[in-house]
Design a protein around this motif. Structure first.
Motif, PDB file in Angstrom:
ATOM      1  N   MET A 127       0.822  -1.199   0.000  1.00  0.00           N
ATOM      2  CA  MET A 127       0.000   0.000   0.000  1.00  0.00           C
ATOM      3  C   MET A 127       0.862   1.258   0.000  1.00  0.00           C
ATOM      4  N   LYS A 128       1.957   1.233   0.741  1.00  0.00           N
ATOM      5  CA  LYS A 128       2.851   2.390   0.739  1.00  0.00           C
ATOM      6  C   LYS A 128       3.405   2.627  -0.664  1.00  0.00           C
ATOM      7  N   GLY A 129       3.797   1.530  -1.334  1.00  0.00           N
ATOM      8  CA  GLY A 129       4.281   1.661  -2.701  1.00  0.00           C
ATOM      9  C   GLY A 129       3.222   2.233  -3.614  1.00  0.00           C
ATOM     10  N   GLU A 130       1.977   1.806  -3.429  1.00  0.00           N
ATOM     11  CA  GLU A 130       0.871   2.316  -4.249  1.00  0.00           C
ATOM     12  C   GLU A 130       0.674   3.805  -4.039  1.00  0.00           C
ATOM     13  N   ILE A 131       0.697   4.232  -2.772  1.00  0.00           N
ATOM     14  CA  ILE A 131       0.483   5.648  -2.472  1.00  0.00           C
ATOM     15  C   ILE A 131       1.582   6.498  -3.111  1.00  0.00           C
ATOM     16  N   LEU A 132       2.832   6.056  -2.983  1.00  0.00           N
ATOM     17  CA  LEU A 132       3.950   6.801  -3.551  1.00  0.00           C
ATOM     18  C   LEU A 132       3.893   6.814  -5.075  1.00  0.00           C
ATOM     19  N   LEU A 133       3.512   5.684  -5.655  1.00  0.00           N
ATOM     20  CA  LEU A 133       3.429   5.606  -7.112  1.00  0.00           C
ATOM     21  C   LEU A 133       2.362   6.546  -7.634  1.00  0.00           C
ATOM     22  N   ARG A 134       1.229   6.570  -6.958  1.00  0.00           N
ATOM     23  CA  ARG A 134       0.141   7.437  -7.408  1.00  0.00           C
ATOM     24  C   ARG A 134       0.495   8.903  -7.257  1.00  0.00           C
ATOM     25  N   SER A 135       1.274   9.234  -6.241  1.00  0.00           N
ATOM     26  CA  SER A 135       1.602  10.640  -5.995  1.00  0.00           C
ATOM     27  C   SER A 135       2.787  11.105  -6.832  1.00  0.00           C
ATOM     28  N   GLY A 136       3.166  10.300  -7.839  1.00  0.00           N
ATOM     29  CA  GLY A 136       4.210  10.715  -8.763  1.00  0.00           C
ATOM     30  C   GLY A 136       5.614  10.506  -8.245  1.00  0.00           C
ATOM     31  N   LYS A 137       5.797   9.536  -7.344  1.00  0.00           N
ATOM     32  CA  LYS A 137       7.119   9.249  -6.785  1.00  0.00           C
ATOM     33  C   LYS A 137       7.479   7.782  -7.005  1.00  0.00           C
ATOM     34  N   PRO A 138       7.569   7.358  -8.279  1.00  0.00           N
ATOM     35  CA  PRO A 138       7.819   5.936  -8.553  1.00  0.00           C
ATOM     36  C   PRO A 138       9.142   5.428  -8.007  1.00  0.00           C
ATOM     37  N   LYS A 139      10.190   6.276  -8.013  1.00  0.00           N
ATOM     38  CA  LYS A 139      11.484   5.830  -7.494  1.00  0.00           C
ATOM     39  C   LYS A 139      11.390   5.482  -6.012  1.00  0.00           C
ATOM     40  N   GLN A 140      10.635   6.275  -5.250  1.00  0.00           N
ATOM     41  CA  GLN A 140      10.445   5.990  -3.831  1.00  0.00           C
ATOM     42  C   GLN A 140       9.528   4.785  -3.624  1.00  0.00           C
ATOM     43  N   ALA A 141       8.668   4.511  -4.607  1.00  0.00           N
ATOM     44  CA  ALA A 141       7.727   3.391  -4.487  1.00  0.00           C
ATOM     45  C   ALA A 141       8.416   2.045  -4.660  1.00  0.00           C
ATOM     46  N   VAL A 142       9.570   2.028  -5.328  1.00  0.00           N
ATOM     47  CA  VAL A 142      10.250   0.759  -5.626  1.00  0.00           C
ATOM     48  C   VAL A 142      10.608   0.006  -4.343  1.00  0.00           C
ATOM     49  N   ALA A 143      11.165   0.699  -3.357  1.00  0.00           N
ATOM     50  CA  ALA A 143      11.622   0.028  -2.131  1.00  0.00           C
ATOM     51  C   ALA A 143      10.485  -0.675  -1.387  1.00  0.00           C
ATOM     52  N   PRO A 144       9.344  -0.016  -1.132  1.00  0.00           N
ATOM     53  CA  PRO A 144       8.260  -0.744  -0.446  1.00  0.00           C
ATOM     54  C   PRO A 144       7.686  -1.893  -1.271  1.00  0.00           C
ATOM     55  N   PHE A 145       7.664  -1.743  -2.598  1.00  0.00           N
ATOM     56  CA  PHE A 145       7.206  -2.866  -3.413  1.00  0.00           C
ATOM     57  C   PHE A 145       8.187  -4.038  -3.318  1.00  0.00           C
ATOM     58  N   ARG A 146       9.487  -3.736  -3.299  1.00  0.00           N
ATOM     59  CA  ARG A 146      10.478  -4.806  -3.120  1.00  0.00           C
ATOM     60  C   ARG A 146      10.254  -5.522  -1.794  1.00  0.00           C
ATOM     61  N   ARG A 147      10.007  -4.733  -0.774  1.00  0.00           N
ATOM     62  CA  ARG A 147       9.782  -5.300   0.557  1.00  0.00           C
ATOM     63  C   ARG A 147       8.531  -6.184   0.555  1.00  0.00           C
ATOM     64  N   ALA A 148       7.495  -5.747  -0.126  1.00  0.00           N
ATOM     65  CA  ALA A 148       6.265  -6.528  -0.202  1.00  0.00           C
ATOM     66  C   ALA A 148       6.517  -7.862  -0.887  1.00  0.00           C
ATOM     67  N   VAL A 149       7.280  -7.852  -1.980  1.00  0.00           N
ATOM     68  CA  VAL A 149       7.590  -9.090  -2.702  1.00  0.00           C
ATOM     69  C   VAL A 149       8.375 -10.043  -1.809  1.00  0.00           C
ATOM     70  N   ARG A 150       9.339  -9.515  -1.043  1.00  0.00           N
ATOM     71  CA  ARG A 150      10.155 -10.371  -0.168  1.00  0.00           C
ATOM     72  C   ARG A 150       9.326 -10.966   0.965  1.00  0.00           C
ATOM     73  N   LEU A 151       8.409 -10.183   1.504  1.00  0.00           N
ATOM     74  CA  LEU A 151       7.622 -10.644   2.653  1.00  0.00           C
ATOM     75  C   LEU A 151       6.469 -11.558   2.263  1.00  0.00           C
ATOM     76  N   ASP A 152       6.008 -11.446   1.047  1.00  0.00           N
ATOM     77  CA  ASP A 152       4.863 -12.238   0.593  1.00  0.00           C
ATOM     78  C   ASP A 152       5.212 -13.717   0.588  1.00  0.00           C
ATOM     79  N   LYS A 153       4.417 -14.516   1.275  1.00  0.00           N
ATOM     80  CA  LYS A 153       4.668 -15.953   1.381  1.00  0.00           C
ATOM     81  C   LYS A 153       3.920 -16.758   0.327  1.00  0.00           C
ATOM     82  N   THR A 154       3.098 -16.081  -0.453  1.00  0.00           N
ATOM     83  CA  THR A 154       2.287 -16.790  -1.446  1.00  0.00           C
ATOM     84  C   THR A 154       2.942 -16.821  -2.824  1.00  0.00           C
ATOM     85  N   GLY A 155       3.993 -16.031  -3.011  1.00  0.00           N
ATOM     86  CA  GLY A 155       4.613 -15.957  -4.329  1.00  0.00           C
ATOM     87  C   GLY A 155       3.710 -15.295  -5.344  1.00  0.00           C
ATOM     88  N   ALA A 156       2.924 -14.330  -4.912  1.00  0.00           N
ATOM     89  CA  ALA A 156       1.951 -13.684  -5.798  1.00  0.00           C
ATOM     90  C   ALA A 156       2.639 -12.980  -6.956  1.00  0.00           C
TER      91      ALA A 156
END
Length: 460
Positions: free
Chosen positions: A329-358
């Motif tokens: 969600m943090k990545g989504e908020i940053l991406l929508r507010s025009g800060k894609p570079k800042q959004a990358v880190a929380p999305f990376r974190r989400a991928v690492r933490l996700d246990k489902t391999g979504a």
């Protein structure tokens, strides 16, 4: 959850600015031929993971593999669910209106009862027989739906009277009687699955009680013989004794599961309701404090200021640092507010933490990298988009991002093939074949890409 919403319209891929969920339209065969509008679906990694956790034990109890059924979340605020073949459709409203996981689990158990019983196929056969007996093919139009639905409280009124005058009334009432019998069979199957998994059937009773209350509010007289489902109070009476005899009747849902359920309800309230509706639901005492905080952060993000929403989501991350979807969600908020570079880190974190391999989360990460710009980011975006789509081929929005990334890298044939794949997965076969033909012109004959384009071209 996913950010830019992508709705697949009848003829073209149309993007519109609703963030959080990705909205798509599932086009059945008749819709693909221009005869229908399809089913509006929601793609959301958090809610899909929750539904999968609800479903997995029930499928095992029913003797089915997880791959035996496909589950879709429908963009509809009403309380309903239904199966069509091996596809199960759950309305977002069913989750929103359910106060406990057990209520939705009971719904899922009922629908799996239909799958195990082969009711969809058998009902279709009954419809064909009834049409032959009746001498015309309008029984479905008279109110008998093969796909069915959990509530099923529509009544054949004027149409029923019309066919009665033509001597077709018995055909319809006989078919409805058959469908009610299948609904009872699915109810009983659900109680067995719940017992095998050590879960209560109390949620099922609560669901049918809701239907009974809705029916009483509607008022008027209802002919039980012109219903596709048993009357709600009849269902409650038939199931109450069985459910209450279970040693698991008073078993509560695990605390962690209840918390995830509340979070899903808060998210649906924020995204699918108006701001006023969302605030009303989130202020309810039946929503947990953590879920209320989550929903309010999303409302701030959607209707207020993304800048003010970031601290709110950071507070949630501090409470649940290993919950992948707060980072998403943090990545989504940053991406929508025009800060894609800042959004990358929380999305990376989400991928690492996700246990489902979504795969859907990787698609989001790829999108943020693509929007960040630069050849290095674009190459990495392609890597994540390809991995995400390999895991989740139905994440159709990802093909648009992949096409854009490949185009920026100068891989025109790859971009055309990704576009063809996106159209193909969304049910637009004509457009898919056109782009596949264009892609194939510059692909080496016999290569994996050429063969995939050929599969799309020759698909019937």
């Amino acid at each position: 959850m996913s950010l830019k919403s992508d709705m697949i319209a009848r003829k073209v891929l149309t993007t519109f600015s609703v963030f959080a969920f990705v909205l798509v339209t599932l086009l059945p065969a008749e819709a693909q031929r221009g005869r229908g509008r399809g089913i509006p679906l929601i793609r959301d990694a958090e809610i899909e993971a929750l539904i999968n956790d609800y479903t997995r034990p029930i499928l095992k109890a029913a003797g089915l593999r997880r791959s035996a059924i496909e589950i879709y979340l429908v963009n509809d605020n009403t309380f309903n669910a239904f199966v069509a073949g091996r596809r199960m459709f759950i309305h977002a409203g069913a989750i929103l209106l359910s106060e406990t996981p057990n209520e939705i689990i009971g719904v899922i158990a009922h629908e799996i009862g239909h799958v195990v019983g082969g009711h969809h196929q058998r009902l279709a056969q009954q419809v064909r027989r009834a049409n032959l007996v009746a001498g015309f093919a309008t029984l479905l139009g008279a109110g008998v739906a093969v796909a069915g639905g959990l509530a099923g409280n529509s009544q054949v009124t004027g149409a029923g009277a019309g066919v009665a005058a033509g001597g077709q009334y018995q055909a319809i009432t006989g078919l409805l009687r058959y469908q009610r019998a299948e609904e009872r069979a699915a109810d009983l199957a659900a109680t067995r699955f719940l017992s095998k998994t050590g879960q209560s059937g109390k949620g099922m009773l609560a669901t049918f009680q809701r239907f009974a209350e809705n029916l009483s509010i509607q008022g008027g007289r209802v002919n039980p013989y012109l219903q596709s489902h048993p009357m709600p109070r009849e269902r409650i009476q038939n199931l109450s004794t069985i459910v209450k005899k279970s040693k698991f009747y008073n078993r509560m849902d695990p605390k962690q599961l209840q918390e995830r359920h509340d979070l899903a309800r808060a998210k649906i309230a924020a995204y699918l309701g108006s701001r006023r509706q969302a605030v009303a639901i989130l202020n309810s005492k039946k929503v947990s404090p953590l879920a209320r905080q989550y929903g309010q952060a999303i409302v701030t993000h959607l209707y207020g200021s993304p800048r003010r929403a970031v601290p709110q989501i950071n507070a949630l991350i501090k409470k649940r640092p290993k919950y992948a979807y707060f980072h998403e969600m943090k990545g989504e908020i940053l991406l929508r507010s025009g800060k894609p570079k800042q959004a990358v880190a929380p999305f990376r974190r989400a991928v690492r933490l996700d246990k489902t391999g979504a795969g859907f989360l990787r698609v989001e990460l790829g999108h943020a990298l693509l929007e960040s710009g630069g050849r290095k980011n674009t190459r990495e975006a392609v890597k994540h988009l390809k991995r995400g789509l390999a895991s989740d081929p139905n994440a159709v929005v990802g093909y648009r991002y992949l096409a854009g990334a490949l185009g920026e890298l100068g891989d025109v044939s790859g971009a055309l093939l990704a576009t063809a794949e996106g159209y193909f997965r969304s049910g637009h076969r004509k457009e898919a074949k056109q782009f596949a033909h264009r892609a194939q012109k510059n692909l080496k004959r016999g290569s994996p890409g050429w063969l995939r384009a050929q599969d799309i071209i020759t698909y019937k």
